[in-house]
Design an enzyme around this catalytic site. Structure first.
Site, mmCIF file in Angstrom:
data_model
loop_
_atom_site.group_PDB
_atom_site.id
_atom_site.type_symbol
_atom_site.label_atom_id
_atom_site.label_comp_id
_atom_site.label_asym_id
_atom_site.label_seq_id
_atom_site.Cartn_x
_atom_site.Cartn_y
_atom_site.Cartn_z
ATOM 1 C CG ASP A 81 -22.405 -32.101 18.123
ATOM 2 O OD1 ASP A 81 -22.239 -30.739 17.658
ATOM 3 O OD2 ASP A 81 -22.320 -32.257 18.720
ATOM 4 C CG ASP A 120 -23.524 -28.689 19.890
ATOM 5 O OD1 ASP A 120 -23.189 -28.487 18.743
ATOM 6 O OD2 ASP A 120 -23.065 -28.723 20.594
ATOM 7 C CE1 TYR A 177 -20.966 -36.027 20.956
ATOM 8 C CE2 TYR A 177 -20.531 -34.677 20.861
ATOM 9 C CZ TYR A 177 -22.100 -35.793 20.569
ATOM 10 O OH TYR A 177 -22.572 -35.059 20.389
ATOM 11 C CD GLU A 181 -28.725 -31.514 20.988
ATOM 12 O OE1 GLU A 181 -27.740 -30.827 19.988
ATOM 13 O OE2 GLU A 181 -28.460 -31.788 22.071
#
Length: 605
Positions: free
Chosen positions: A193, A196, A345, A585
């Site tokens: 995603d 990571d 999430y 990120e």
């Protein structure tokens, strides 16, 4: 110095706006920023009698002519106009209301091919700001096309599984080749995603839906990138098909334990953290992630309908089954899976919005009347009556309303008038100067929603602005904001400002897309990008040994081309710090809607 005594003959015209300097007019601080294709124009305070000292289009109060001076060739082009006006009125492109400087008469601009639309009028009492204000085209269509290519290339850096021979980001290698094997299912593939090495089902499905929607609305503008865009979609849908069909009455929604993964800093090729598999079932439901998966498969079926009909059919049939599963076994996956999805999430908005969103995509993809009936029967309990102002992997309500508003605009389907009205409410909330305006913008003009990964909201909002502009423009519609109206052109102008900000037209002169422009983030919060590649360092780099690269002050050794990072704060400040994941990120769902936006502007002349 500009002052209240100036009385210029020449009036700079830009797009739909008129920038007037006459007696006392500058005390109103009228600014109008324009976009003229491939031109750099500088406002000047000395356009002396009969001359053009700045680049752009001027109106002469003496000759009643429009004059353009070409920046590169230095010649003038005259546009004769019959208007005999001595007093002018600027046209506000935001509300389509006339804002008079001298009286209530309006100067109608001639339609010439050199005009481009302007951004909303801005007001300032700072005369120095007025004097130095620059009117410019930040980027050309070629720039947008280059950014489009990079925005799609980014997805190759997020791939999990066996990489193809035509992989362009060659510092990446194969990873996750045994995903699912311990559970006797094949879950190889899909996308990580963000920075990571976890495959989260909800954001992956949303990414896929938005990539597909980008192609559906703006694929005709993607030119030589349409194949790459479809490949980016297919890499995800191939995985989602596996996740949806491997086991009856089951949807696999995640691979990887995020808590364990986040304790390591290692490239995906070396991954040795637990590759746990998580699923939803009738006993442990997840209507939110299942309905989003159905939406992704349905939207993708439209993308492949002509180029690969059999694949399109498989996608649509699977979407129908997954949606039925989501609807029959209602519940939130956050309740079923708890700490492995929260707080990463967590479905904060619940699952009702995804059910309506999924049904809307199936209605669009299948033309099956049962989905129209479902929308009509369930809409009121699933958010159709709510005004919501955030469109993201979690909350689908604004996107659903925009999607369904097309039915009313094109076919005047009475059942969908409600969605058009709420779409207007959402859009009006974004436009300064309207009675419904409530959005927050940074001093530099960036839409601001959250301290963490704010650009995800900027790109999703920008996409909705452009999509709604397309729907309105194709059907002669406008957005109604109280007693005022907002045109499609105004929405495009607002969207363009956000796109240009991300690409570098901002106070920091920083491009927030890696690899685009002269200055972009160097310390991206991304394991694969920050740890030396297998090519450079063939030996394994263990979980704990990788943290030296997280804390290193050196730039990332592997450039994650096209990645859009979280972005600056509410004061336009950005910390190029790998450890500041809130700003540095990237994520797939930041890029996905931006693909559509860039495609749109790459086609603009």
């Amino acid at each position: 110095m500009i002052n209240d005594q100036c009385n210029f003959e020449w009036i700079l015209l830009v797009g739909l706006c008129v920038d007037v300097c006459g007696p006392n007019s500058y005390k109103y601080g009228l600014l109008c920023r324009a976009y003229l294709a491939s031109r750099q124009m500088v406002a000047t305070d000395k356009p002396h009698l009969g001359t053009v000292e700045s680049h752009g289009i001027f109106y002469s109060t003496r000759t009643r002519d429009f004059v353009a001076k070409d920046e590169m060739h230095g010649h003038r082009i005259h546009y004769h106009t019959p208007y005999k006006l001595s007093k002018l009125c600027a046209v506000d492109p935001v509300t389509s209301m006339n804002r008079s400087l001298n009286d209530q008469r309006t100067l109608k601009l001639p339609a010439t091919p050199v005009y481009k639309m302007a951004v909303p009028l801005q007001y300032s009492s700072d005369s120095q700001a007025l004097e130095s204000y620059t009117l410019h085209t930040a980027f050309t269509s070629q720039d947008y096309a280059g950014a489009l290519e990079k925005s799609i290339l980014f997805f190759e850096g997020q791939r999990s599984g066996k990489l193809p021979l035509n992989q362009r980001l060659t510092w990446r290698g194969d990873s996750g080749l045994s995903d699912g094997s311990a559970y006797h299912v094949n879950l190889v593939g899909g996308y990580y995603d963000a920075g990571d090495n976890v495959k989260f089902g909800l954001p992956m499905a949303f990414t896929t839906t938005l990539l597909a929607w980008s192609v559906i609305e703006f694929g005709s503008s993607m030119r030589n990138q349409i194949t790459n865009a479809k490949e980016a979609i297919r890499w995800s849908t191939d995985y989602l098909l596996k996740a949806a069909t491997a086991t009856p009455d089951t949807l696999y929604v995640q691979v990887g334990d995020p808590n364990m993964d986040h304790r390591c800093w290692e490239r995906p090729e070396d991954m040795d953290t637990p590759r746990n598999v998580y699923k939803i079932t009738p006993q442990n439901p997840g209507s939110d992630v299942a309905a989003e998966t159905a939406a992704a498969l349905a939207a993708a079926s439209i993308v492949f309908k002509e180029s690969d009909p059999s694949y399109s059919t498989e996608l649509l049939q699977t979407a129908m089954k997954v949606f039925d599963f989501a609807d029959r076994h209602r519940g939130s996956y956050s309740d079923s899976l708890n700490s492995v999805v929260c707080p990463f999430y967590c479905s904060y908005s619940g699952y009702q919005d995804e059910l309506l969103w999924g049904a809307s995509w199936l209605h669009k993809a299948s033309l099956n009347g049962s989905y129209l009936a479902y929308i009509q029967s369930n809409g009121h309990t699933m958010g159709s009556d709510d005004d919501d102002y955030s469109f993201s992997w979690d909350d689908k309500r604004p996107g659903t309303k925009i999607l369904l508003s097309k039915e009313f605009l094109e076919k005047t389907t009475e059942e969908f008038q409600l969605y058009k009205s709420h779409s207007d409410n959402y859009i009006c909330s974004l436009i300064p100067g309207t009675s419904s305006f409530q959005a927050q913008y940074t001093p530099g003009g960036l839409f601001y929603k959250a301290t963490e990964s704010n650009l995800q909201y900027v790109t999703s909002t920008t996409f909705l602005l452009l999509t709604y502009a397309k729907y309105l423009g194709s059907n002669g519609g406008v957005a109604k904001c109280g007693g005022a109206t907002v045109t499609a052109e105004s929405l495009v102008a607002q969207a363009k400002k956000q796109v240009d900000y991300i690409l570098g037209d901002n106070p920091a002169k920083m491009s927030y897309m890696v690899g685009f422009g002269n200055m972009y983030p160097q310390h991206v919060h991304h394991r694969g990008s920050s740890v030396p590649s297998k090519n450079a360092h063939p030996n394994s780099i263990s979980c704990n040994d990788g943290f030296q690269y997280l804390y290193s002050s050196s730039p990332n050794p592997n450039v994650l081309v096209g990645a859009i990072v979280g972005g600056p704060d509410n004061r336009d400040h950005f910390a190029d710090d790998r450890n500041n994941y809130q700003q540095s990120e990237p994520a797939t769902y930041i890029n996905a809607p931006f693909v559509g936006a860039l495609a749109f502007f790459s086609a603009e002349n």
